[in-house]
Design an enzyme around this catalytic site. Structure first.
Site, PDB file in Angstrom:
ATOM      1  CG  HIS A 181      -1.760   1.187   1.406  1.00 26.88           C
ATOM      2  ND1 HIS A 181      -3.093   1.206   1.067  1.00 26.88           N
ATOM      3  CD2 HIS A 181      -1.487   2.443   1.878  1.00 26.88           C
ATOM      4  CE1 HIS A 181      -3.594   2.407   1.319  1.00 26.88           C
ATOM      5  NE2 HIS A 181      -2.634   3.177   1.819  1.00 26.88           N
ATOM      6  CD  GLU A 182       1.605   3.643   3.713  1.00 30.26           C
ATOM      7  OE1 GLU A 182       1.778   4.672   3.032  1.00 30.26           O
ATOM      8  OE2 GLU A 182       0.638   3.502   4.483  1.00 30.26           O
ATOM      9  CG  HIS A 185       0.668   8.565  -7.228  1.00 27.11           C
ATOM     10  ND1 HIS A 185      -0.506   8.883  -6.578  1.00 27.11           N
ATOM     11  CD2 HIS A 185       0.643   9.286  -8.387  1.00 27.11           C
ATOM     12  CE1 HIS A 185      -1.206   9.737  -7.304  1.00 27.11           C
ATOM     13  NE2 HIS A 185      -0.526  10.010  -8.402  1.00 27.11           N
ATOM     14  CG  HIS A 245       0.332   6.377  -0.702  1.00 27.94           C
ATOM     15  ND1 HIS A 245      -0.705   7.022  -1.334  1.00 27.94           N
ATOM     16  CD2 HIS A 245      -0.221   5.746   0.383  1.00 27.94           C
ATOM     17  CE1 HIS A 245      -1.833   6.807  -0.676  1.00 27.94           C
ATOM     18  NE2 HIS A 245      -1.576   6.031   0.355  1.00 27.94           N
TER      19      HIS A 245
END
Length: 607
Positions: free
Chosen positions: A390-391, A397, A394
């Site tokens: 998940h991290e 991105h 980020h």
């Protein structure tokens, strides 16, 4: 003996992030801090002459952006140094200094947006023609100019700004009451010990496998809110009134229109979300009924909705193993994506293990001129693998955005932020479901996905629907008393969870403890982001190279266009309901698969 957490200096260097890539040392940080503080002195002169010519306007713009760019680097270093060991008073002090500097920078550049809005359209057009370099900031100016028609005179805006503390009083008072002054009772936990309830302890004990613990926790916790329901109703009503008032005086048709306009999101996106979620409620009812069956309950209550159906999986994975699994799961995104992931692993972008004083939880952070760092508190389990992926979503991105956009477009709004991280989670889920043979573990992963949709898409939309209802009622002159709020919330909750859920008196008061109701139409973005990520991951897995390229265009876009247009360029039109329908289609498929796997496990006495 209990295992002790290491102190910061005992953590292996390879398991820590390398913040020397931001500043070589604390002295270099202080020099940058002093330099930025000195540069603030030029703000007043620039403000006086910024509208005199195109050249002056460009200089003022670059001045403000330069301050913000350097501030971010200063702030990131100080805050991350503080987060890695909150017991370190020196770095706590640096973080406080950075926060104070941020306030000074905001004050210094506050002149720019009002100045742009004060320029006649013809004059601004002429400036763009006169100074070609301004054209590379076109969308930046367009974002400011959307406020035209919604600003009052300078004196009126100054008066409203001076009253901002008054308008924010309800939210601040709620925060103090909920986090500090509200006194919760005590309950008996799983081990038979008496514990003091808090918001955090409540969430933990509501997952207890012991039903008596869950029930006592639920009823004791909510009694504290029920005792003060009129106070909470007054606070929430005051907050709704202030948002409706501000929208009205700024010539918006509603508070929701005003809130969504800040991110240039059409209200149709909100309406589509509520409509499609309501159409899909029979699927949630089916899942709730299955939970009741698998928990072997005659009656399902609100305090039974969060305890794990299948317990904790027998799946241990260390950080090195998690890195390998993450690379496999994210392989559909291509070699260039994996190259960034490997760089994060190999160049100490990640602060991995827990140490004494380290900030809890996980996040991805950084600024335009730094690496996108990740903070973890690693434990050898499946949930931490999910957190890592998940991290990393980020961080990649942020990396792609900063590599492909100038500073003024080098960030992205919250509407887009969670799509990248949740897309990674969905790719991991798909990878694990296709690579694991263990039926019980597969059932657990399916259940995690279903709970994710339940908790994010369904539950957050329930909140969004209630938030909109409150604002409409207030605008129509209906007093938002505790009784009115209780009745409406109880009906909405029952509609969402269906006939298998017993009606608990306490759940009617849930609105009293939700901080998001004070955030001015923020919460719907959790739902749209999750659903968009489900749709995007499906496109990546089944849409071929074109879908992957379109997805990376989204990762690279930053804020160079309105968020809706960024997603359209990625092949996802969020003004239409298709992406929501795709999410519920996958939810139904995985619910059916979960039912099938559970039936197999039951038939072989593995449950």
């Amino acid at each position: 003996m209990a295992k002790k957490l290491p102190i910061r200096t005992e953590v292996p260097l390879a398991m820590t992030w390398d913040l020397t890539t931001i500043f070589k040392d604390d002295d270099a940080w202080q020099a940058a801090y002093d330099d930025l503080e000195d540069r603030l002195a030029g703000a007043n002169v620039l403000a006086e002459n910024a509208d005199a010519s195109a050249a002056n306007l460009l200089v003022a713009l670059k001045y403000g952006l330069g301050l913000m760019r350097d501030l971010e680097r200063i702030y990131v270093y100080a805050s991350m140094k503080s987060d890695q060991d909150t017991n370190n008073n020196f770095y706590q002090g640096l973080a406080a200094k950075a926060g104070a500097l941020a306030a000074k920078v905001s004050a210094a550049i506050a002149f720019f947006d009002p100045l742009v809005l004060s320029l006649p359209a013809e004059k601004l057009t002429a400036y763009f023609a006169e100074e070609p370099e301004l054209q590379s900031y076109q969308h930046y100016f367009d974002s400011i100019l959307t406020q035209r028609g919604h600003l009052l005179s300078s004196d009126e805006e100054r008066l409203l700004a001076a009253a901002s503390d008054v308008f924010g009083a309800s939210e601040r008072t709620f925060g103090i009451l909920d986090n500090a002054d509200l006194k919760f009772g005590t309950v008996i936990d799983d081990a038979g010990d008496e514990v003091q309830l808090s918001n955090g302890v409540y969430s933990q004990l509501l997952e207890s496998p012991i039903r008596k613990v869950r029930e006592e926790t639920f009823k004791t916790f909510y009694q504290s809110y029920i005792d003060l329901e009129n106070t909470f109703a007054s606070l929430l009503a005051g907050n709704v009134k202030s948002q409706n008032f501000n929208a009205q005086v700024h010539n918006y048709g509603s508070a929701r229109e005003a809130a969504l306009a800040r991110n240039h999101v059409p209200e149709q996106v909100y309406d589509n979300l509520v409509t499609e979620v309501n159409k899909a409620l029979p699927l949630l009812h089916r899942y709730v009924a299955l939970r009741k069956k698998l928990l072997n309950l005659k009656e399902l209550h609100s305090y039974d909705l969060y305890t794990p159906i299948l317990g904790t999986p027998d799946y241990e994975i260390d950080f090195e193993g998690a890195k390998a699994e993450a690379l496999q799961a994210l392989a559909p995104l291509g070699d260039d994506y994996l190259a960034v992931v490997n760089t994060a692993f190999d160049n100490r972008w990640i602060d991995v293990v827990e140490n004494q004083g380290k900030r809890s939880g996980a996040y991805s952070g950084g600024s335009y001129d730094t690496n996108p760092f990740i903070l973890l508190n690693w434990q050898d389990n499946l949930n931490n693998l999910d957190t890592l992926v998940h991290e990393m979503g980020h961080s990649v991105h942020s990396y792609f955005t900063r590599q492909n956009q100038p500073y003024h477009y080098g960030d992205y709004p919250i509407f887009l932020a969670e799509i990248a991280s949740t897309t990674n989670e969905n790719l991991l889920t798909d990878y694990l479901l296709n690579s694991l043979d263990d039926k019980k573990l597969k059932a657990y992963i399916l259940n995690q996905f279903l709970d994710g949709v339940k908790g994010t898409v369904f539950r957050q939309t329930q909140f969004a629907e209630f938030e909109q209802w409150m604002h409409v009622q207030d605008a129509a002159g209906v007093p938002l008393t505790a009784e009115v709020l209780d009745d409406a919330y109880a009906e909405l909750n029952q509609r969402y969870y269906g006939p298998e859920l017993m009606i608990d008196e306490e759940i009617a008061h849930e609105w009293e403890r939700i901080p998001h109701f004070y955030y001015n139409f923020y919460v719907y973005q959790y739902s749209t982001g999750f659903a968009a990520a489900v749709a995007m991951s499906d496109k990546i897995l089944h849409g071929g190279e074109k879908a992957v390229i379109e997805y990376k265009n989204y990762l690279k876009a930053g804020s160079s266009a309105d968020p809706i247009d960024v997603m359209k360029a990625a092949g996802l039109d969020m003004t239409k309901p298709d992406y929501l329908q795709d999410t519920f289609r996958l939810f139904e498929e995985r619910l059916t698969e979960f039912e099938s796997v559970v039936a197999e496990l039951e038939a072989t006495d593995q449950l």
